[in-house]
Scaffold this motif. Structure first.
Motif, PDB file in Angstrom:
ATOM      1  N   TRP A   1      -2.646  -1.606   9.923  1.00 15.94           N
ATOM      2  CA  TRP A   1      -2.198  -0.211   9.879  1.00 15.94           C
ATOM      3  C   TRP A   1      -1.187   0.027   8.764  1.00 15.94           C
ATOM      4  CZ3 TRP A   1      -5.704   2.279  11.981  1.00 15.94           C
ATOM      5  CH2 TRP A   1      -6.291   1.894  13.189  1.00 15.94           C
ATOM      6  N   LEU A   2      -0.362  -0.971   8.455  1.00 17.39           N
ATOM      7  CA  LEU A   2       0.616  -0.798   7.383  1.00 17.39           C
ATOM      8  C   LEU A   2      -0.011  -0.932   5.998  1.00 17.39           C
ATOM      9  CD1 LEU A   2       3.751  -2.645   8.851  1.00 17.39           C
ATOM     10  CD2 LEU A   2       3.310  -0.180   8.655  1.00 17.39           C
ATOM     11  N   SER A   3      -1.306  -1.212   5.950  1.00 18.38           N
ATOM     12  CA  SER A   3      -2.019  -1.155   4.673  1.00 18.38           C
ATOM     13  C   SER A   3      -2.357   0.283   4.279  1.00 18.38           C
ATOM     14  CB  SER A   3      -3.318  -1.974   4.751  1.00 18.38           C
ATOM     15  OG  SER A   3      -3.047  -3.338   4.967  1.00 18.38           O
TER      16      SER A   3
ATOM     17  N   PRO B   1      -0.428   3.054   4.014  1.00 22.22           N
ATOM     18  CA  PRO B   1       0.406   3.683   2.975  1.00 22.22           C
ATOM     19  C   PRO B   1       0.006   3.260   1.562  1.00 22.22           C
ATOM     20  CG  PRO B   1       1.779   2.964   4.798  1.00 22.22           C
ATOM     21  CD  PRO B   1       0.407   2.424   5.058  1.00 22.22           C
ATOM     22  N   THR B   2      -0.307   1.979   1.372  1.00 19.00           N
ATOM     23  CA  THR B   2      -0.766   1.520   0.059  1.00 19.00           C
ATOM     24  C   THR B   2      -2.049   2.235  -0.339  1.00 19.00           C
ATOM     25  OG1 THR B   2       0.203  -0.659   0.435  1.00 19.00           O
ATOM     26  CG2 THR B   2      -1.493  -0.507  -1.268  1.00 19.00           C
ATOM     27  N   TRP B   3      -2.977   2.324   0.599  1.00 21.22           N
ATOM     28  CA  TRP B   3      -4.248   2.991   0.328  1.00 21.22           C
ATOM     29  C   TRP B   3      -4.030   4.461  -0.023  1.00 21.22           C
ATOM     30  CZ3 TRP B   3      -7.174   7.036   2.145  1.00 21.22           C
ATOM     31  CH2 TRP B   3      -8.528   7.031   1.798  1.00 21.22           C
ATOM     32  N   LEU B   4      -3.158   5.141   0.710  1.00 18.93           N
ATOM     33  CA  LEU B   4      -2.918   6.565   0.480  1.00 18.93           C
ATOM     34  C   LEU B   4      -2.247   6.810  -0.873  1.00 18.93           C
ATOM     35  CD1 LEU B   4      -1.704   7.627   4.046  1.00 18.93           C
ATOM     36  CD2 LEU B   4      -3.843   8.278   2.927  1.00 18.93           C
ATOM     37  N   VAL B   5      -1.316   5.937  -1.258  1.00 16.87           N
ATOM     38  CA  VAL B   5      -0.635   6.109  -2.546  1.00 16.87           C
ATOM     39  C   VAL B   5      -1.622   5.964  -3.690  1.00 16.87           C
ATOM     40  CG1 VAL B   5       1.046   5.077  -4.123  1.00 16.87           C
ATOM     41  CG2 VAL B   5       1.647   5.445  -1.735  1.00 16.87           C
TER      42      VAL B   5
ATOM     43  N   GLY C   1       2.863   2.101  -5.086  1.00 15.50           N
ATOM     44  CA  GLY C   1       1.752   1.585  -4.300  1.00 15.50           C
ATOM     45  C   GLY C   1       1.690   0.070  -4.318  1.00 15.50           C
TER      46      GLY C   1
ATOM     47  N   LEU D   1       4.510  -1.394  -2.105  1.00 12.10           N
ATOM     48  CA  LEU D   1       4.145  -1.272  -0.691  1.00 12.10           C
ATOM     49  C   LEU D   1       3.128  -2.340  -0.289  1.00 12.10           C
ATOM     50  CD1 LEU D   1       3.828   2.603  -0.294  1.00 12.10           C
ATOM     51  CD2 LEU D   1       5.529   1.138   0.772  1.00 12.10           C
TER      52      LEU D   1
ATOM     53  N   ASN E   1       3.712  -5.494   2.451  1.00  9.07           N
ATOM     54  CA  ASN E   1       2.833  -5.685   3.604  1.00  9.07           C
ATOM     55  C   ASN E   1       2.118  -7.034   3.548  1.00  9.07           C
ATOM     56  OD1 ASN E   1       1.413  -4.883   6.003  1.00  9.07           O
ATOM     57  ND2 ASN E   1      -0.356  -4.442   4.739  1.00  9.07           N
TER      58      ASN E   1
END
Length: 282
Positions: free
Chosen positions: A218-220, A222-226, A251, A254, A258
């Motif tokens: 799930w904490l991946s 933010p990286t994907w969204l950036v 990105g 982040l 993670n």
């Protein structure tokens, strides 16, 4: 699943992957002539996929809804059919950019998830689906790292130019900006497939290891969204400049935090270690 069906679906999987690469190449490399072969590869993959499913019905004698694996395979067929029809009759362009990777990922699940190597010492070998997830995710991080390096070079060169100097040892701004975009795009494609497989593993795998509360997956996001925001702003909205490079840097940071700092939750603290490639059965 019969051998003939598995071979046919493997060919369809390869065609879906080829279509995904062609569509991604059109977007990232500005190869406008790749759209037509990508669509043909997607259509051919659909035809082979249908042949494989018909073979499965004829040779196994089972209902089309005997298992979730078969149902997912039919859902992939429906997705590709809907995508091709929407592009042709509704004139919705570039749907293949999303539908081809989804078709590849969706068909990969019923083909790879049932495979087990019970005697393997590593979880990543015992469950190849999980192993492929880790490999794709790490390759995505490699792309992000290269984009990060290009972004840093861009910022250094930009700072030198602001002072009226040109660093002749570094590439031009246009070169580094384009490199950052292409590396980020390649990394994002691989990372997206890996992340998708990770989410599927949480809810569709046997369930002995990861639960839905596993933080690392799930904490991946933010990286994907950036990186998704960066690729949209850079590739579609056409934005350039230092702010875009700082988005790449954010990105990447982040992702590293993670990757290195967050552990998988295996329900057993002794079996949890920071880096996924080192996971072994205790």
């Amino acid at each position: 699943m019969t051998t003939a069906c598995a071979i046919t679906l493997g060919i369809a999987l390869a065609l879906y992957l080829a279509a995904a690469l062609l569509f991604q190449g059109q977007f990232l490399l500005r190869k406008h002539g790749w759209d037509a072969p990508g669509r043909k590869s997607l259509g051919l993959g659909l035809a082979v996929h249908l042949i494989g499913m018909i073979l499965h019905l004829m040779l196994s004698g089972q209902s089309p809804f005997t298992s979730m694996l078969v149902i997912i395979s039919w859902l992939v067929v429906a997705l590709v059919v809907a995508s091709l029809l929407a592009e042709r009759y509704l004139h919705l362009r570039h749907l293949g950019l999303l539908s081809a990777p989804l078709a590849f990922l969706g068909l990969l699940y019923p083909l790879l998830m049932p495979i087990r190597f019970e005697q393997a010492e590593s979880i990543l070998v015992e469950y190849p689906f999980l192993g492929v997830h880790v490999v794709l995710t790490l390759l995505g991080h490699v792309g992000f790292a290269l984009a990060f390096c290009a972004a840093i070079v861009y910022l250094v060169q930009h700072q030198a130019l602001k002072k009226g100097q040109l660093n002749r040892y570094l590439p031009a701004l246009d070169t580094t900006g384009e490199a950052a975009f292409r590396f980020a795009g390649a990394g994002f494609s691989l990372f997206t497939l890996g992340l998708g497989m990770g989410v599927i593993w949480l809810f569709g795998a046997p369930g002995e290891y990861l639960g839905g509360e596993d933080a690392k997956i799930w904490l991946s996001l933010p990286t994907w969204l950036v990186f998704a925001a960066y690729l949209y702003l850079r590739g579609i909205a056409g934005r350039h400049g230092r702010r875009m490079k700082w988005l790449v840097i954010a990105g990447f940071v982040l992702g590293v935090v993670n990757l290195v700092g967050v552990r998988h939750d295996f329900g057993d603290e002794d079996a949890s270690i920071p880096l996924a490639p080192q996971l072994t059965r205790q």
